[in-house]
Scaffold this motif. Sequence first.
Motif, PDB file in Angstrom:
ATOM      1  N   TYR A 134      48.151  39.611  36.755  1.00  0.00           N
ATOM      2  CA  TYR A 134      47.007  40.023  37.565  1.00  0.00           C
ATOM      3  C   TYR A 134      47.371  40.153  39.047  1.00  0.00           C
ATOM      4  CZ  TYR A 134      43.844  39.293  33.628  1.00  0.00           C
ATOM      5  OH  TYR A 134      43.204  39.387  32.418  1.00  0.00           O
TER       6      TYR A 134
ATOM      7  N   LYS B   3      49.098  42.306  40.805  1.00  0.00           N
ATOM      8  CA  LYS B   3      48.865  43.630  41.371  1.00  0.00           C
ATOM      9  C   LYS B   3      47.378  43.861  41.633  1.00  0.00           C
ATOM     10  CE  LYS B   3      48.908  48.548  40.110  1.00  0.00           C
ATOM     11  NZ  LYS B   3      47.443  48.653  40.251  1.00  0.00           N
ATOM     12  N   TYR B   4      46.536  43.444  40.710  1.00  0.00           N
ATOM     13  CA  TYR B   4      45.100  43.677  40.833  1.00  0.00           C
ATOM     14  C   TYR B   4      44.488  42.850  41.961  1.00  0.00           C
ATOM     15  CZ  TYR B   4      45.836  45.952  36.353  1.00  0.00           C
ATOM     16  OH  TYR B   4      46.286  46.789  35.366  1.00  0.00           O
TER      17      TYR B   4
ATOM     18  N   ASP C 138      45.656  44.434  45.231  1.00  0.00           N
ATOM     19  CA  ASP C 138      44.933  45.689  45.468  1.00  0.00           C
ATOM     20  C   ASP C 138      43.542  45.412  46.026  1.00  0.00           C
ATOM     21  OD1 ASP C 138      46.984  47.291  44.668  1.00  0.00           O
ATOM     22  OD2 ASP C 138      46.138  47.830  42.707  1.00  0.00           O
ATOM     23  N   LEU C 139      42.853  44.449  45.426  1.00  0.00           N
ATOM     24  CA  LEU C 139      41.502  44.125  45.873  1.00  0.00           C
ATOM     25  C   LEU C 139      41.501  43.541  47.288  1.00  0.00           C
ATOM     26  CD1 LEU C 139      39.962  42.567  42.635  1.00  0.00           C
ATOM     27  CD2 LEU C 139      39.231  44.678  43.764  1.00  0.00           C
TER      28      LEU C 139
ATOM     29  N   LEU D 160      35.761  46.056  44.593  1.00  0.00           N
ATOM     30  CA  LEU D 160      35.751  46.091  43.130  1.00  0.00           C
ATOM     31  C   LEU D 160      35.021  47.324  42.607  1.00  0.00           C
ATOM     32  CD1 LEU D 160      36.451  44.604  40.486  1.00  0.00           C
ATOM     33  CD2 LEU D 160      34.246  43.416  40.679  1.00  0.00           C
TER      34      LEU D 160
ATOM     35  N   LYS E 145      37.445  50.279  42.836  1.00  0.00           N
ATOM     36  CA  LYS E 145      38.518  50.224  41.838  1.00  0.00           C
ATOM     37  C   LYS E 145      37.979  50.416  40.419  1.00  0.00           C
ATOM     38  CE  LYS E 145      42.041  49.450  44.564  1.00  0.00           C
ATOM     39  NZ  LYS E 145      43.126  50.467  44.691  1.00  0.00           N
TER      40      LYS E 145
ATOM     41  N   ALA F  90      38.677  53.514  37.796  1.00  0.00           N
ATOM     42  CA  ALA F  90      39.145  53.215  36.436  1.00  0.00           C
ATOM     43  C   ALA F  90      38.152  53.715  35.393  1.00  0.00           C
ATOM     44  CB  ALA F  90      39.355  51.705  36.285  1.00  0.00           C
TER      45      ALA F  90
ATOM     46  N   ASP G  51      42.099  48.224  33.150  1.00  0.00           N
ATOM     47  CA  ASP G  51      42.029  48.067  34.604  1.00  0.00           C
ATOM     48  C   ASP G  51      40.674  47.493  35.023  1.00  0.00           C
ATOM     49  OD1 ASP G  51      44.569  48.945  34.980  1.00  0.00           O
ATOM     50  OD2 ASP G  51      44.041  50.928  35.740  1.00  0.00           O
TER      51      ASP G  51
ATOM     52  N   ARG H 286      40.854  43.712  34.306  1.00  0.00           N
ATOM     53  CA  ARG H 286      41.752  42.940  35.175  1.00  0.00           C
ATOM     54  C   ARG H 286      41.255  42.889  36.621  1.00  0.00           C
ATOM     55  NH1 ARG H 286      47.876  44.415  32.927  1.00  0.00           N
ATOM     56  NH2 ARG H 286      47.601  43.395  30.886  1.00  0.00           N
ATOM     57  N   TYR H 287      40.725  43.988  37.111  1.00  0.00           N
ATOM     58  CA  TYR H 287      40.168  43.964  38.471  1.00  0.00           C
ATOM     59  C   TYR H 287      38.983  43.004  38.542  1.00  0.00           C
ATOM     60  CZ  TYR H 287      42.937  47.759  40.520  1.00  0.00           C
ATOM     61  OH  TYR H 287      43.967  48.512  41.028  1.00  0.00           O
TER      62      TYR H 287
ATOM     63  N   SER I 232      40.145  39.306  38.307  1.00  0.00           N
ATOM     64  CA  SER I 232      40.831  38.944  39.553  1.00  0.00           C
ATOM     65  C   SER I 232      39.819  38.646  40.647  1.00  0.00           C
ATOM     66  CB  SER I 232      41.753  40.085  39.985  1.00  0.00           C
ATOM     67  OG  SER I 232      42.761  40.325  39.018  1.00  0.00           O
TER      68      SER I 232
END
Length: 443
Positions: A6, A8-9, A12-13, A287, A290, A294, A302, A305-306, A309
């Motif tokens: 997680y 990367k997610y 990213d957030l 969120l 993202k 997705a 995705d 996981r986003y 996270s």
Amino acid sequence: MHIRDYKKYILDLIHLSLPILAGNLGQMLINVGDVYVAGHYSTNVLAAISVASAIFMTFIVAGSGLCAGITPVLSNYRGERKPVKKLFGITVVYSLCLSVIFFILLWAAIPLVYKIGLSDKIINDTVEYLKISTYSIFGIFLFASLKEFLQAHEIVILPNVLISIGVVLNVVLNFALVWGFWIIPELGAKGLAIASLSVRMLLAGILFLYCMKLLKGSIYKNTKKYIKDLMITGAPIAGAMFIEFLGFNIVAILVGKFEPVYAACHNIIISVTSGVYMVPFSISNALSVKVGYANGARHSMDIKRYTLSALWFVIIYTLCAVIMYLLFKEAIMKLFTGDSAVIKLGASIMIIVACFTVFDGIQSVCMGALKGMKQTLQILMVMFLSYALVSIPTGLILAYKYNKILNGFWFGLALGITLASFTSGIILIKKYFKIKKEYSTPL
């Protein structure tokens, strides 16, 4: 699934939400600046702008909800590989139409302020503040629409930096206009309204100049579908935001009938909790972008996981906030006022706030994910159940029947937020499994 999967997610957030956080904190700090200056100027002025802000922001939140539909709609369009930058021109027109509508509505509502039974100590300042602030609607909605448009493209630094600059400028203008400086006379509550109006119009103008390059070639053949999608997605968001905001700010209007200490205390608590809430709210905004992308690209993994996270990040953060509320409740109040009655009352409210803070963070994550999936009608239903049917009635009963006044209203809010957390979580889980099955089927 291991936590490193997680990473990367989460990154990213955080990367997307940090500029959003700066901007959201900036928007809140503009109000906090007003509260800080008013609290040191006069308890009556602080009470007046508390009531006026509650009325003003009730209209603004409803209109901003309609603007908030821009991000999830365009994020989904981007996931579907549509030419979304061509929709800039119609987005500006959309914001201006909203501005005119809400300007008329708010201006028509101002005479009704005299009929809600406010204390004579604050009524004149309340009306004066509202009359001036009404004109800032044009700047607020234009800036909000442009910010949402850029946010959908993950362009978040400039608009949020502008807001941060606006905070500093607003505080400077507040001190100069409220107390008077050089040739500027002492204006009191009127000065607070003029400062906010000036800052909001300036920020909107600067951001529009930056975006003007997008006007070229911004005609898109499916503008009717875009407006329809904005209304379908944005109207429930507006309704949900209106109900949630009303749940918090109807208190400021109702306690205006009592001694100014209640309205002053409520305004400080709202300012503090709003500032703390900006972290979960910013994660929620990131969120929605993202998850929206997705969702448009039909990537259910995705989405999962986003969302997970964001959820763990927010739970850890809100637990830290709870500790702060409990350990430093009186110290926090003393930052805003020296009135011992306000400090004592505020410290008792902080204990109630600590009880629902984690649940508030969880429901913000759920709302962000649902917004990204364009499930905004469900958001409206949750807000209506939690606030209109539970929170507000409970607060009214405790405040008026059992004479709990401010403590009663905040207990009702705690109950509503906790309910919203559970119901939104259940809806999100059911929706996820539905789209997971749907997206696993080839088009």
